[in-house]
Design a protein around this motif. Structure first.
Motif, mmCIF file in Angstrom:
data_model
loop_
_atom_site.group_PDB
_atom_site.id
_atom_site.type_symbol
_atom_site.label_atom_id
_atom_site.label_comp_id
_atom_site.label_asym_id
_atom_site.label_seq_id
_atom_site.Cartn_x
_atom_site.Cartn_y
_atom_site.Cartn_z
ATOM 1 N N TYR A 1 -9.102 -3.423 9.888
ATOM 2 C CA TYR A 1 -8.014 -3.795 8.989
ATOM 3 C C TYR A 1 -8.527 -4.154 7.607
ATOM 4 C CZ TYR A 1 -9.237 -8.686 9.946
ATOM 5 O OH TYR A 1 -9.894 -9.872 10.063
ATOM 6 N N THR B 1 -2.581 4.632 13.676
ATOM 7 C CA THR B 1 -1.208 4.257 14.015
ATOM 8 C C THR B 1 -0.296 4.465 12.812
ATOM 9 O OG1 THR B 1 -1.490 1.941 13.362
ATOM 10 C CG2 THR B 1 -2.038 2.533 15.645
ATOM 11 N N PRO C 1 1.926 1.170 4.992
ATOM 12 C CA PRO C 1 1.304 0.165 5.857
ATOM 13 C C PRO C 1 2.305 -0.466 6.812
ATOM 14 C CG PRO C 1 1.793 -0.795 3.733
ATOM 15 C CD PRO C 1 2.235 0.649 3.660
ATOM 16 N N ASN C 2 1.876 -1.565 7.430
ATOM 17 C CA ASN C 2 2.755 -2.335 8.295
ATOM 18 C C ASN C 2 3.564 -3.335 7.484
ATOM 19 O OD1 ASN C 2 2.274 -1.225 10.811
ATOM 20 N ND2 ASN C 2 0.780 -2.768 11.440
ATOM 21 N N LYS C 3 4.817 -3.565 7.907
ATOM 22 C CA LYS C 3 5.618 -4.672 7.384
ATOM 23 C C LYS C 3 5.390 -5.844 8.343
ATOM 24 C CE LYS C 3 8.896 -6.488 4.710
ATOM 25 N NZ LYS C 3 10.315 -6.056 4.841
ATOM 26 N N VAL C 4 4.722 -6.899 7.863
ATOM 27 C CA VAL C 4 4.306 -7.987 8.743
ATOM 28 C C VAL C 4 5.091 -9.273 8.499
ATOM 29 C CG1 VAL C 4 1.979 -7.060 9.013
ATOM 30 C CG2 VAL C 4 2.460 -8.638 7.133
ATOM 31 N N ASN D 1 -0.220 2.786 1.338
ATOM 32 C CA ASN D 1 -1.631 2.446 1.446
ATOM 33 C C ASN D 1 -2.408 3.102 0.316
ATOM 34 O OD1 ASN D 1 -1.850 0.789 3.824
ATOM 35 N ND2 ASN D 1 -1.357 2.596 5.038
ATOM 36 N N GLN E 1 -2.139 -1.195 8.616
ATOM 37 C CA GLN E 1 -1.982 -1.040 10.050
ATOM 38 C C GLN E 1 -3.299 -0.605 10.685
ATOM 39 O OE1 GLN E 1 -1.120 1.223 7.840
ATOM 40 N NE2 GLN E 1 -0.723 3.259 8.702
ATOM 41 N N GLY F 1 2.382 3.183 10.194
ATOM 42 C CA GLY F 1 2.821 1.922 9.605
ATOM 43 C C GLY F 1 4.296 1.673 9.838
ATOM 44 N N THR F 2 4.666 0.396 9.933
ATOM 45 C CA THR F 2 6.058 0.040 10.216
ATOM 46 C C THR F 2 6.893 -0.125 8.948
ATOM 47 O OG1 THR F 2 5.481 -2.314 10.274
ATOM 48 C CG2 THR F 2 5.425 -1.104 12.368
ATOM 49 N N TYR G 1 3.156 -7.306 3.574
ATOM 50 C CA TYR G 1 2.579 -6.015 3.950
ATOM 51 C C TYR G 1 1.091 -6.168 4.249
ATOM 52 C CZ TYR G 1 6.937 -4.300 2.010
ATOM 53 O OH TYR G 1 8.261 -4.088 1.764
#
Length: 569
Positions: free
Chosen positions: A434, A481, A453-456, A419, A477, A483-484, A474
């Motif tokens: 977000y 939380t 961050p999140n892997k989306v 991020n 998140q 990030g995945t 990406y």
């Protein structure tokens, strides 16, 4: 100082802030590393040879010749009260603290070694081995234990508002973000410039003399070490089969190692658990217990020995001895390297430990930054047979040329997505979180570094220099939380390189030769790129260059040709 030309800004008095870190005593560190080993070979049978041994190492923690070191026992501080928190500051030679500031010496570093070689047949050999090794992990500046009361930090939160403010405004910096003014009366007394101004003087009045910090000093920080710190332990093992075919030898084998108690350097362990600072009732989470006990406490750099790693590889080799003018050595490795650590001087990179330094194993275990999954290397030497039947000057000129090459191909280096963005918090409840950009979304108040961050998505990667990986995979998140996106979830461009040379010896006398050499480095002039894994903008979510490859690999060299004459005698 302000903007880019810091020296010029300082000389004209245009400083936005000032900081001085001063070591009051030149350190005289000492440590001991006694070791010993025994080793023996045993030819158990005509076909079986066994090698065995054992090593013992002792690595003492740092001491300082005059006890000018101290440690901050952060876990102990969490269980103390405001009136007793000073007990967590361990000063060598004070209040029963030993010269190692109570960091114990590990006396359990017993390292056995075992290997064998078994001749299955005259052309087939089986080899294997296991070894245990230890090494000290606290030998960097992150473990120098330069803390109060042996350092002096002067960092007033005020600036020179006349010239400095004009420079800041000219560069688009809002006046609201500028520190209060440091002004001096004719008597040399500093006027408070801002609500948090702790200045005691300005450049024109002279800086205050360095004084030892105490547990109550402003801008207090520590470089601390876990009192349970122990040497790293590495287990290495391999099993290989070697087969000879005439002048050729083929080897295939499994090679692996496991690391335990590896050193981890955390930027700042003194941070809250992940939380959304804008959620109702979140203010109570802004400080950890120790930070609440010491409201002047800033960062606590923390070194511990909790890291793990494992490496597994299939390694093959095909070698040819020098026969009929040809010799070569070709190697291929297929490997996987996993860990929950980063290398020294890389703390803060890859989003490592910044989301929650108390859960590194659960969050940061993944592909290691030195994971090269495929690598092929070839070195070859060939004496050209051309002109062997010639005679006289024709043979001297055309016969005896030798060609050599070194060729390397390997898969791309790993890179972590992280991020990025502004630290200005958007408190507008109408703005979805977000869309708010933070360097750290797990803990937005964390100044220690960026998180991931999140892997989306799992869309395919374009693998173009203008967009190497699929940036749509990406997304930020939700605040508070983890990030995945795993550490080192992407791989940059592959690396390839071919060097080529041509040699020829011209005899002058029986003892003197002149060698002509024509050498080409990267003869194909193939550019090699990579994405730096050090919080580079190409891996920063929201950056204008996110996904763009614009950096040459540090091992890349453009094509270079050189010619030489070498006199041999």
């Amino acid at each position: 100082t302000t903007q880019n030309n810091q020296l010029a800004s300082a000389l004209v008095g245009a400083y936005a802030s000032e900081t001085r870190n001063f070591n009051l005593f030149p350190p005289d560190y000492r440590s001991w590393e006694p070791s010993g080993f025994v080793q023996d070979n045993w030819k158990a049978t005509p076909k079986l040879t066994v090698l065995y041994g054992i090593r013992y190492d002792v690595f003492t923690p740092f001491t300082e010749a005059h006890n000018h070191i101290s440690n901050f026992d952060f876990p102990e501080a969490l269980g103390l009260t405001h009136s007793t928190v000073s007990e967590a500051l361990k000063i060598a030679g004070v209040n029963g603290v030993n010269s190692h500031v109570n960091i114990p010496t590990d006396h359990s570093n017993v390292a056995p070694r075992l290997g064998f070689s078994f001749s299955v047949s005259p052309t087939l050999v089986l080899r294997g081995g296991y070894g245990l090794s230890f090494f000290p992990g606290n030998y960097t500046s992150n473990a120098d234990l330069k803390n109060a009361p042996f350092v002096s930090v002067y960092s007033p939160t005020c600036g020179q508002s006349n010239i400095a403010l004009a420079i800041q405004l000219a560069n688009g910096v809002p006046a609201s973000s500028f520190n209060g003014n440091c002004t001096t009366t004719t008597a040399g007394v500093t006027t408070v410039g801002g609500a948090n101004d702790d200045s005691t003087g300005t450049f024109d009045a002279g800086l205050p003399l360095p004084t030892p910090q105490s547990i109550t000093s402003n801008a207090l920080s520590f470089i601390a070490e876990d009192t349970k710190f122990r040497p790293a332990m590495i287990q290495q093992y391999n099993l290989q089969v070697e087969k000879q075919f005439g002048s050729n030898v083929f080897t295939i084998g499994y090679v692996g190692n496991v690391g335990q108690h590896l050193p981890e350097t955390i930027n700042d362990i003194n941070q809250p658990a992940p939380f959304n600072p804008f959620a109702p009732g979140a203010n109570s989470n802004f400080k950890l217990a120790a930070k609440g006990l010491l409201t002047n406490l800033g960062s606590v750099g923390w070194m511990q020995s909790e890291g793990i790693s494992n490496y597994n590889a299939l390694q093959t080799s095909f070698q040819r001895r020098f026969v009929h003018g040809l010799a070569f050595d070709a190697n291929y490795t297929w490997a996987k390297d996993l860990s929950d650590i980063t290398g020294f001087s890389e703390e803060g990179d890859q989003g490592w430990s910044n989301a929650d330094p108390t859960r590194i194993r659960q969050i940061d275990y993944g592909v290691a930054e030195n994971d090269i999954q495929n690598r092929f290397a070839l070195s070859l030497n060939y004496e050209l047979p051309f002109g062997a039947s010639f005679t006289g000057i024709k043979k001297q000129v055309l016969h005896g040329w030798e060609i050599n090459t070194i060729t390397v191909w390997q898969s791309g280096k790993p890179v972590s997505i992280y991020n990025g963005g502004s630290s200005d918090y958007n408190t507008n409840p109408a703005a979805p979180d977000y869309k708010i950009v933070y360097g750290n979304r797990a803990t937005p108040v964390n100044g220690g570094g960026n998180d991931r961050p999140n892997k989306v998505g799992n869309g395919g990667n374009p693998k173009k220099l203008s967009q190497w990986f699929n940036t749509a995979n990406y997304a930020p998140q939700p605040l508070g939380t983890i990030g995945t996106a795993q550490r080192n979830s992407e791989f940059g461009p592959r690396f390839r390189h071919i060097d080529l040379s041509l040699f020829k010896d011209f005899p002058v006398t029986e003892r003197i030769n002149v060698q002509f050499r024509a050498e080409a480095y990267d003869i194909t002039n193939t550019p090699n790129y990579f994405i730096p894994n050090n919080n580079n903008a190409s891996a920063q979510l929201g950056s204008s260059t996110f996904g763009v490859v614009n950096t040459y690999d540090p091992n890349y060299t453009p094509r270079e040709l050189q010619f030489a004459l070498k006199l041999q005698f």
